[in-house]
Write an enzyme that holds these catalytic residues in place. Structure first.
Site, mmCIF file in Angstrom:
data_model
loop_
_atom_site.group_PDB
_atom_site.id
_atom_site.type_symbol
_atom_site.label_atom_id
_atom_site.label_comp_id
_atom_site.label_asym_id
_atom_site.label_seq_id
_atom_site.Cartn_x
_atom_site.Cartn_y
_atom_site.Cartn_z
ATOM 1 N N ASN A 1 -10.258 10.307 16.443
ATOM 2 C CA ASN A 1 -10.579 10.544 15.031
ATOM 3 C C ASN A 1 -11.846 9.847 14.546
ATOM 4 O O ASN A 1 -12.236 10.033 13.396
ATOM 5 C CB ASN A 1 -9.388 10.189 14.132
ATOM 6 C CG ASN A 1 -9.055 8.713 14.115
ATOM 7 O OD1 ASN A 1 -9.866 7.856 14.463
ATOM 8 N ND2 ASN A 1 -7.835 8.400 13.719
ATOM 9 N N ASN B 1 -13.324 12.507 11.536
ATOM 10 C CA ASN B 1 -13.214 11.978 10.184
ATOM 11 C C ASN B 1 -14.568 11.835 9.502
ATOM 12 O O ASN B 1 -14.799 12.417 8.441
ATOM 13 C CB ASN B 1 -12.455 10.647 10.200
ATOM 14 C CG ASN B 1 -10.992 10.813 9.854
ATOM 15 O OD1 ASN B 1 -10.642 11.075 8.713
ATOM 16 N ND2 ASN B 1 -10.141 10.666 10.844
ATOM 17 N N GLU C 1 -13.301 4.540 4.750
ATOM 18 C CA GLU C 1 -12.898 3.522 5.709
ATOM 19 C C GLU C 1 -13.819 3.582 6.926
ATOM 20 O O GLU C 1 -13.430 4.036 8.007
ATOM 21 C CB GLU C 1 -11.435 3.761 6.104
ATOM 22 C CG GLU C 1 -10.729 2.569 6.661
ATOM 23 C CD GLU C 1 -9.236 2.797 6.755
ATOM 24 O OE1 GLU C 1 -8.498 1.820 6.649
ATOM 25 O OE2 GLU C 1 -8.810 3.950 6.927
ATOM 26 N N LYS D 1 -6.187 6.653 19.820
ATOM 27 C CA LYS D 1 -6.187 7.364 18.545
ATOM 28 C C LYS D 1 -7.572 7.312 17.909
ATOM 29 O O LYS D 1 -8.062 8.313 17.361
ATOM 30 C CB LYS D 1 -5.143 6.787 17.598
ATOM 31 C CG LYS D 1 -5.062 7.576 16.290
ATOM 32 C CD LYS D 1 -4.001 7.071 15.342
ATOM 33 C CE LYS D 1 -3.971 7.920 14.073
ATOM 34 N NZ LYS D 1 -2.998 7.427 13.077
ATOM 35 N N ALA E 1 -0.036 7.541 1.054
ATOM 36 C CA ALA E 1 0.748 8.557 1.758
ATOM 37 C C ALA E 1 1.600 7.950 2.870
ATOM 38 O O ALA E 1 2.817 8.160 2.927
ATOM 39 C CB ALA E 1 -0.192 9.625 2.317
ATOM 40 N N GLY F 1 0.825 -1.206 0.000
ATOM 41 C CA GLY F 1 0.000 0.000 0.000
ATOM 42 C C GLY F 1 0.856 1.251 0.000
ATOM 43 O O GLY F 1 1.151 1.806 1.051
#
Length: 336
Positions: A217, A221, A294, A213, A19, A16
């Site tokens: 988010n 998100n 996702e 985490k 980024a 993958g």
């Protein structure tokens, strides 16, 4: 895989080259370790021409790598760095077998709740294969949990094209064994990655680091995705920020039951997010680019855990439904 082989000559493969995968692979390759990349299409073409390109500290790194769209061409590795979107992993995982030997470390550098999160016997949580993340069990069958090293990435990296990333901020990797031990293989991997320039933190409870985490988010998100708003505007709206805090409290309650206790106040976590200013989340960037969202690792998996434990999550349910419906109307999530 011996500690000696990890320290002296570590073969990494990146699965993958988005980024995060490009950022990881480029820095590791520039430190002198052999790096392969499993890629296809435009990314494979770009890697053959340029290698992995990373804009870092005002300069562009171009790191030559070996790349193929066939795992068989790359062979067994010391460490497999998985940086794909969660929805791609069930179909991809069985294809990774040629990369994985009995001593290969499997390092998923992914957001949200991974497939292995509730596997195995533990005093902290029940054994619960997560069908929202691994619906057929294909991931667990292909990627042995006893070879996994949990990872949490704290870095802001953007894609600038196939195999090309721009590092913006942050350089921290938290690593830990799924079930808490900190053995020689983890120490060796941490030393290798630390020598590549990453700020490494070892955790005796990597599941808690993953959950923390997620806690930060799992709201910003999806809300940014279906509203198009940057994080500052989400926090500035009293009704929306109140909803965010309600979802976070539900996630805190789940974490309390599975050994992932969070003592911080939601308001304090929001203050950290506010420091980012008019920040466009990764999920909002995915919407802009027409990429699949996702949703399952961020929202469906926590809901599945809560349902198994008998914890009501009305706000998380609403957020999941709204995000899923938005994504489906745009072809960014599978139909019902």
């Amino acid at each position: 895989m011996s500690t000696v082989s990890l320290m002296s000559h570590t073969r990494f493969v990146v699965v993958g080259a988005g980024a995060i995968g490009t950022w990881l692979g480029a820095r590791i390759a520039m430190a002198g370790h052999p790096v392969s990349v499993l890629a296809r299409g435009a990314t494979l073409t770009a890697l053959a021409e340029h290698g992995l390109r990373l804009d870092l500290d005002g300069q562009q790194i171009a790191a030559p790598v070996r790349a193929s769209d066939r795992a068989e061409d790359l062979g067994t590795q010391d460490a497999v760095l998985i940086a794909v979107k969660g929805d791609a992993l069930p179909a991809l995982a069985p294809l990774l077998a040629p990369l994985i030997g009995p001593d290969t470390l499997i390092v998923p550098a992914m957001n949200g709740v991974p497939w292995w999160f509730m596997l195995g016997d533990s005093a902290d949580h029940p054994h619960l294969p997560l069908t929202s993340v691994d619906p057929t069990g294909a991931i667990a069958a292909a990627l042995p949990v006893d070879q996994v090293v949990g990872a949490v990435v704290h870095a802001s990296v953007a894609s600038a094209g196939p195999g090309h990333a721009v590092h913006k901020a942050g350089n921290r990797l938290i690593l830990g064994e799924p079930h808490g031990a900190t053995g020689p293989r983890l120490q060796a991997l941490a030393e290798v990655l630390g020598a590549c320039g990453f700020a490494i933190e070892l955790s005796a409870n990597i599941r808690q680091a993953i959950w923390y985490k997620l806690w930060g988010n799992m709201t910003m998100n999806p809300i940014s995705a279906f509203t198009g708003a940057t994080c500052d505007r989400i926090l500035d709206d009293d009704l929306v920020s109140g909803f965010v805090l309600a979802v976070m409290e539900e996630a805190r309650a789940i974490g309390d039951r599975i050994g992932c206790v969070i003592t911080e106040r939601g308001e304090d976590r929001g203050a950290v997010t506010r420091q980012l200013g008019a920040f466009r989340t990764s999920m909002l960037q995915d919407v802009d680019a027409g990429r699949p969202l996702e949703i399952d690792l961020l929202l469906s998996a926590p809901r599945e855990i809560a349902a198994h434990l008998g914890i009501a999550t009305p706000c998380l349910d609403a957020l999941t439904g709204l995000t899923r419906l938005f994504a489906r109307t745009r072809g960014l999530y599978p139909p019902a």
